[in-house]
Design a protein around this motif. Sequence first.
Motif: not given
Length: 287
Positions: A146-154, A116-120, A139-143
């Motif tokens: 999940h990778l797109e979510k990190l991208k959106n965090e800048g 759940e807290k992967f962005v933090d 990262v590991s086991n990212f779909q």
Amino acid sequence: MSHALNDSYELYNGVEIPKLGLGVFLMKDEHELIEAVKSAVEFGYRHFDTAKIYGNETYVARGLKESGIPREEIFLTSKVWNYDQGYEETKKAFQESLDKLETDYLDLYLIHWPAEKFVDTWRAMVELYESGKVRSIGVSNFQIHHLEKLKNEGLLQPMINQIETHPEFPQNELHEYMKRNGIIHESWGPLGQGKSDLLDSPTLAKIGQKYFKTPAQVVLRWHLERDEVIIPKSVHRNRIKENSELFDFKLTQEDMHEIALLNTETRYGGNPDDQERLKETSIKPLK
Ligand code: NAD
């Protein structure tokens, strides 16, 4: 063609990761693990993949020490487990892994699963990277989502994604996405984890015969042809050696097409979108 066991890929930040490493999941016996690490070093492995949750970081450190190999010649990976995720917790877990591994830096630190807290968690990883305590992060086991979510965090993009991959589960869509985005594909369970009868496949035996190679070697070479990092696990000296003899042959396009037909879209490990499992493993057990 290079026969060098320390053939490597370059991550987008310029760090070199050896294409082959030794995975040490489920190696719980201290003596067995130390001997496996020493054999691997002897056969030319310079890359070791562990994780806090494997409970064997101290043994990996001992094996490396006994092998006599200088720290700077080793590429060492560990991972932050689900119940240690979050900004502060990740920094603490990272230091604990350093202490257990008896080192003051890691070559690669990974978020083990997209809990759940992967962005933090990623925010903390980026800071660890920028402060020079870890040479690369991933990262590991990212779909893809999940990778797109990190991208959106800048934030920084992960340099690597370590995911279950073998001919029965090639992860073609994610593989192509990572290729497009410059994220190195690292395969876990590259041989099907011993849970599959993949290595009994007549296709692999037939291809192997052409090159004097075993089915396991054909599978590992298939990963390399796809530009993946591989970390096959074995505690047996002969298999550790066998799994390293991959740099003196190549598969043809035709071989690759035949192996592609073994795809059954079968996962043997956990599903990264299984929220129940992620929730359960995010609870820290009482000591
Ligand atoms: P693997 O595919 O490497 O399979 C290991 C098993 O294959 C061995 O136990 C043995 O039974 C068999 N084997 C090994 N060499 C062989 C050979 N030459 N011939 C025949 N059989 C052989 O599976 P793994 O250990 O799960 O994955 C490799 C590494 O990936 C792990 O040790 C660990 O470091 C990492 N991993 C990461 C995650 C993650 O979530 N990030 C999950 C699982 C594993």
